[in-house]
Design a protein around this motif. Structure first.
Motif, mmCIF file in Angstrom:
data_model
loop_
_atom_site.group_PDB
_atom_site.id
_atom_site.type_symbol
_atom_site.label_atom_id
_atom_site.label_comp_id
_atom_site.label_asym_id
_atom_site.label_seq_id
_atom_site.Cartn_x
_atom_site.Cartn_y
_atom_site.Cartn_z
ATOM 1 N N ALA A 364 0.857 -1.187 0.000
ATOM 2 C CA ALA A 364 0.000 0.000 0.000
ATOM 3 C C ALA A 364 0.891 1.235 0.000
ATOM 4 N N PRO A 365 0.393 2.371 -0.435
ATOM 5 C CA PRO A 365 1.215 3.588 -0.455
ATOM 6 C C PRO A 365 1.914 3.825 0.876
ATOM 7 N N ASP A 366 3.172 4.176 0.762
ATOM 8 C CA ASP A 366 4.088 4.420 1.884
ATOM 9 C C ASP A 366 4.555 3.143 2.589
ATOM 10 N N GLY A 367 4.129 1.981 2.069
ATOM 11 C CA GLY A 367 4.655 0.726 2.607
ATOM 12 C C GLY A 367 6.046 0.461 2.046
ATOM 13 N N PRO A 368 6.778 -0.425 2.685
ATOM 14 C CA PRO A 368 8.132 -0.746 2.199
ATOM 15 C C PRO A 368 8.068 -1.475 0.859
ATOM 16 N N ALA A 369 9.007 -1.142 -0.035
ATOM 17 C CA ALA A 369 9.001 -1.754 -1.374
ATOM 18 C C ALA A 369 9.871 -3.006 -1.385
ATOM 19 N N ASN A 370 9.474 -3.981 -0.548
ATOM 20 C CA ASN A 370 10.098 -5.311 -0.580
ATOM 21 C C ASN A 370 9.069 -6.258 -1.179
ATOM 22 N N LEU A 371 9.293 -6.649 -2.428
ATOM 23 C CA LEU A 371 8.238 -7.329 -3.173
ATOM 24 C C LEU A 371 8.778 -8.518 -3.954
ATOM 25 N N CYS A 372 7.871 -9.447 -4.211
ATOM 26 C CA CYS A 372 8.196 -10.593 -5.039
ATOM 27 C C CYS A 372 7.089 -10.768 -6.068
ATOM 28 N N VAL A 373 7.477 -10.988 -7.306
ATOM 29 C CA VAL A 373 6.501 -11.232 -8.366
ATOM 30 C C VAL A 373 6.747 -12.646 -8.881
ATOM 31 N N PHE A 374 5.723 -13.494 -8.783
ATOM 32 C CA PHE A 374 5.939 -14.875 -9.237
ATOM 33 C C PHE A 374 4.786 -15.361 -10.093
ATOM 34 N N ASP A 375 5.124 -16.243 -10.992
ATOM 35 C CA ASP A 375 4.121 -16.872 -11.847
ATOM 36 C C ASP A 375 3.737 -18.197 -11.198
ATOM 37 N N PRO A 376 2.518 -18.319 -10.680
ATOM 38 C CA PRO A 376 2.161 -19.537 -9.944
ATOM 39 C C PRO A 376 1.971 -20.750 -10.846
ATOM 40 N N TYR A 396 16.422 -31.925 -5.243
ATOM 41 C CA TYR A 396 15.331 -31.872 -6.232
ATOM 42 C C TYR A 396 15.833 -31.878 -7.665
ATOM 43 N N ALA A 397 17.094 -32.229 -7.880
ATOM 44 C CA ALA A 397 17.650 -32.216 -9.229
ATOM 45 C C ALA A 397 16.765 -33.025 -10.172
ATOM 46 N N GLY A 398 16.396 -32.416 -11.272
ATOM 47 C CA GLY A 398 15.602 -33.111 -12.275
ATOM 48 C C GLY A 398 14.110 -33.141 -11.981
ATOM 49 N N ARG A 399 13.710 -32.591 -10.849
ATOM 50 C CA ARG A 399 12.294 -32.630 -10.471
ATOM 51 C C ARG A 399 11.531 -31.515 -11.177
ATOM 52 N N GLN A 400 10.363 -31.856 -11.683
ATOM 53 C CA GLN A 400 9.549 -30.826 -12.307
ATOM 54 C C GLN A 400 8.645 -30.200 -11.255
ATOM 55 N N VAL A 401 8.666 -28.877 -11.192
ATOM 56 C CA VAL A 401 7.899 -28.167 -10.171
ATOM 57 C C VAL A 401 7.095 -27.051 -10.843
ATOM 58 N N ARG A 402 6.155 -26.508 -10.068
ATOM 59 C CA ARG A 402 5.271 -25.464 -10.600
ATOM 60 C C ARG A 402 5.374 -24.216 -9.732
ATOM 61 N N GLY A 403 5.514 -23.070 -10.384
ATOM 62 C CA GLY A 403 5.609 -21.803 -9.664
ATOM 63 C C GLY A 403 7.018 -21.260 -9.737
ATOM 64 N N ARG A 404 7.148 -20.080 -10.330
ATOM 65 C CA ARG A 404 8.502 -19.572 -10.514
ATOM 66 C C ARG A 404 8.560 -18.080 -10.232
ATOM 67 N N VAL A 405 9.607 -17.709 -9.508
ATOM 68 C CA VAL A 405 9.808 -16.290 -9.195
ATOM 69 C C VAL A 405 10.291 -15.579 -10.450
ATOM 70 N N ARG A 406 9.670 -14.415 -10.710
ATOM 71 C CA ARG A 406 10.048 -13.659 -11.902
ATOM 72 C C ARG A 406 10.841 -12.401 -11.531
ATOM 73 N N HIS A 407 10.314 -11.623 -10.623
ATOM 74 C CA HIS A 407 11.024 -10.408 -10.209
ATOM 75 C C HIS A 407 11.111 -10.366 -8.681
ATOM 76 N N THR A 408 12.212 -9.813 -8.186
ATOM 77 C CA THR A 408 12.309 -9.544 -6.748
ATOM 78 C C THR A 408 12.781 -8.109 -6.572
ATOM 79 N N ILE A 409 12.100 -7.409 -5.687
ATOM 80 C CA ILE A 409 12.429 -5.995 -5.446
ATOM 81 C C ILE A 409 12.760 -5.831 -3.973
ATOM 82 N N VAL A 410 13.937 -5.321 -3.694
ATOM 83 C CA VAL A 410 14.361 -5.148 -2.306
ATOM 84 C C VAL A 410 14.662 -3.679 -2.078
#
Lengths: 423, 312
Positions: A364-376, A396-410
């Motif tokens: 929310a406005p004036d909140g800290p800009a620590n954010l994560c954007v992920f494709d679920p 987990y080598a070779g394991r297929q998983v779902r959900g990936r982080v795209r952007h991280t903002i610190v």
């Protein structure tokens, strides 16, 4: 310079809504439709969440820089969507006094995410004498643990809890009774029996959980339980919370994903402490995360260089990587609503570690800009060689998983953009 | 079959094949010149990280009787003492091109790890508490030789089951061949969740003694006292030792077996070891033929060259 995150589904503690998010000078400045900024990060089909908070990461510095450094571990964190990590104190020297805390925090200031550190409860993590918790607390340490070992002496643990309560800090326990666990290298049960590997019974963990709940009731001090791995532990924590005690708990990603059967390969990449447990315990961890008995997902990210890890199973050190796979495993393995997964990764661990308001905060406005954007929904295959960690010991080598982080903002700075690290 | 890491790699048919081959090699061993050229030009490396007398000698004799070259490896004289890892040592030994590596290590799973680190065939010569497959094979061979078959036999294994790789391999081998196995030990010397094993359990040797075809004793180590697993070896012998009085209650044809080395007077009384139904020396003798069979099975290039009647 401002950055706009466009077209995502914003999820935070206040709920879910569609909207763009603009950040500038380390703060969120606007949330709403059709916003613009100097740099545009696409978030279509993605979730925009507070940056994740790992309250249990082994960054290995000082002392084992061949396995990980605060810098490489922080990049692994950023790749996993984390804006904050709490380092564990089992370094060499251990983080048990102001001087080492200051060194870790100084190195952390150069890192791409916010690095906090825990401090040891006892000097040298030896379980004999209280560490100077007040001088470490004065430097901002909020979580104290001898992680890697439990505090064995009930009398000492009682005094530590009383002392910590006076400082307003929380003790986090690695629950394991040494006399039951000694010599063990995997869960004691059908598989250890068959494989001829000495075992650690579930009771080694449960007895200490039981004791520390009793001490919390006795002293009135809060207690946090690290990486709970058994049905019995989780049931006790659930009951303690229902009884109104200040008890919190975390679960490590591998304990809701893997079982002790994995050790049949004798590959020490599956050796971890507490050990992988049978399916019923794994299911209990999932139930605990679903019904709130367990507050947080932690990684217990524990890098080891190949030279130290590729050993006979009973000689290899315990621990596995976790920072870069935690979100994907939570989304793949836990059948939970997105908002609950986000809570387990953000505001709930932030509250335990005393980071509320800075991490896991509402977007929310004036909140800290620590954010994560992920494709679920993005599926991908874990490749040890593609990890940012200095080590390769992912189970987990070779394991297929779902959900990936795209952007991280610190702190308002995009440090991960479209999965690319931005130093 | 490339490796012998576990009895599971063989199954009932594989065990039978080893025994049939061993029959042939027993005959070879009785010749004036007990040597055949079956593995001429092959090299067998011995990688023994743990003290061993009979297993190591037995493998060496077996390899030599098949005309294979033997690469010895003595841990105390090697770079292991300079801190070399198992993986690096395996790589070093492999670089010299052995066809098989015989591995003994005090840690369970090292043979399986070794198999991933080398192109050679790997034979497990004992790993921690896990398995000792060639011991179980020579035991099956001994029972078959004395009693005609393993199938249908009632076999009592008594002793420190929990810490025994021999017990794990023997339970698998005996049960897959159709024997009825009873494990006898105080609960502290049984493995966790032993109820999931395909065996009966008894805490009393006296209760099962008169009704069995084989009593198989396992070594009990002195350290078990300090680990609070046993009050004393004296108490162990009184309750679970094969004393002369207990041996007298056995069926006259019942076998007394032990993988060695024996703590005389602890697991088995000295006078019982001298009885004709005690098979300890036969087990050692059969060990050579059985290990010849295993080496042959893993390394002989052309199955057509196998001896007559040796199966496929």
């Amino acid at each position: 310079m401002s950055t706009v995150i466009k077209g995502g589904l914003v999820i935070d503690q206040t709920g879910e809504r569609n909207g763009d998010v603009v950040v500038e000078d380390g703060r969120v400045v606007a949330v709403g439709p059709d916003l613009s900024g100097d740099e545009v990060l696409d978030a279509s089909g993605c979730v925009v969440a507070p940056g994740f908070v790992d309250i249990h990461a082994h960054l290995r510095q000082p002392g084992a820089e061949e396995a990980e450094t605060i810098e490489t571990g922080s990049w692994a964190a950023v790749r996993g969507g984390y804006s904050a990590v709490v380092a564990m104190p089992n370094t060499n020297p251990p983080i048990d006094c102001a001087a080492v805390v200051q060194e870790v925090l100084a190195l952390g200031r150069l890192a791409p995410c916010d690095v906090y550190t825990s401090g040891a409860i006892t000097v040298g993590r030896k379980g004999e004498q209280l560490a100077p918790m007040a001088e470490m607390a004065a430097l901002g340490v909020r979580l104290f643990t001898d992680d890697g070992r439990g505090v064995q002496e009930a009398g000492l643990m009682r005094r530590a809890m009383e002392y910590a309560a006076g400082l307003g800090v929380v003790l986090a326990q690695h629950c394991e009774v040494d006399s039951l666990a000694a010599g063990g290298h995997m869960h004691e049960g059908e598989w250890s029996s068959r494989l001829g590997i000495p075992g650690v019974p579930a009771e080694a963990e449960e007895l200490m959980v039981m004791r520390d709940i009793a001490l919390s009731r006795f002293t009135g001090a809060p207690i946090h339980f690290q990486h709970l791995s058994t049905r019995g532990s989780i049931a006790m924590v659930r009951a303690a919370r229902e009884a109104g005690l200040e008890v919190t708990a975390e679960a490590a990603t591998h304990h809701f994903t893997l079982t002790d059967e994995a050790c049949a390969s004798y590959d020490p990449v599956f050796k971890v402490n507490p050990p992988l447990r049978p399916a019923d315990d794994r299911d209990a961890v999932r139930e605990g995360l679903a019904d709130g008995a367990v507050d947080a997902i932690a990684t217990d990210h524990a890098p080891h260089s190949p030279d130290t890890k590729e050993m006979p199973f009973d000689q290899a050190p315990p621990g596995m990587l976790g920072l870069e796979t935690a979100l994907a495993l939570a989304l793949t393995e836990l059948n939970l609503p997105l908002a609950e997964v986000v809570g387990l990764l953000t505001w709930q661990p932030a509250a335990i570690a005393g980071l509320k308001g800075v991490h896991g905060a509402p977007i929310a406005p004036d909140g800290p800009a620590n954010l994560c954007v992920f494709d679920p929904n993005e599926t991908w295959t874990v490749d040890p060689d593609a990890l940012a960690s200095r080590s390769r010991n992912t189970p987990y080598a070779g394991r297929q998983v779902r959900g990936r982080v795209r952007h991280t903002i610190v702190g308002g700075r995009p440090v991960l953009v479209d999965q690319e690290m931005r130093p | 079959m490339k490796h012998l890491l576990s009895i599971n790699d063989l199954g009932a048919e594989g065990i039978d094949e080893v025994c049939r081959l061993a029959d042939h090699f027993t005959e070879v061993s009785q010749r004036p010149i007990p040597k055949v050229p079956a593995l001429r030009g092959k090299t067998v490396a011995m990688l023994f990280y743990e003290d061993s007398t009979r297993t190591r000698l037995s493998f060496e004799v077996a390899a030599r009787r098949l005309s294979a070259d033997v690469m010895g490896f003595s841990v105390s004289a090697s770079s292991v003492n300079k801190g070399e890892s198992v993986r690096d040592t395996v790589a070093t030994v492999s670089a010299m091109g052995p066809d098989a590596i015989v591995v003994r290590h005090r840690s369970a799973g090292v043979p399986q790890q070794t198999a991933a680190w080398t192109d050679a065939s790997v034979i497990n010569a004992g790993d921690g508490w896990h398995e000792h497959p060639t011991q179980a094979l020579l035991d099956c061979y001994t029972i078959r030789d004395r009693l005609g078959s393993v199938a249908g036999r009632r076999i009592v294994i008594v002793g420190d089951i929990k810490h025994s790789r021999v017990a794990r391999s023997c339970v698998m081998a005996f049960t897959v061949l159709g024997a009825k196995v009873t494990l006898v030990a105080p609960p502290t010397l049984l493995p966790p969740e032993v109820g999931s094993w395909p065996v009966d359990i008894s805490f009393s040797l006296d209760a099962v003694l008169s009704d069995c075809d084989v009593v198989y004793g396992l070594r009990v180590q002195k350290e078990r006292q300090s680990e609070a697993l046993l009050p004393s070896l004296r108490e162990y012998t009184a309750q679970w030792g094969l004393t002369a009085a207990r041996a007298a209650r056995l069926h006259p044809d019942a076998l007394v077996m032990h993988p060695g080395p024996v703590n005389r007077g602890v697991e088995i009384a000295p006078e019982v070891l001298d009885q004709p139904n005690a098979t300890l020396n036969e087990q050692v003798r059969h060990g050579v033929a059985v290990r010849m069979a295993v080496l042959y099975l893993l390394l002989a290039a052309d199955p057509d060259l196998r001896p007559e009647g040796a199966g496929t």
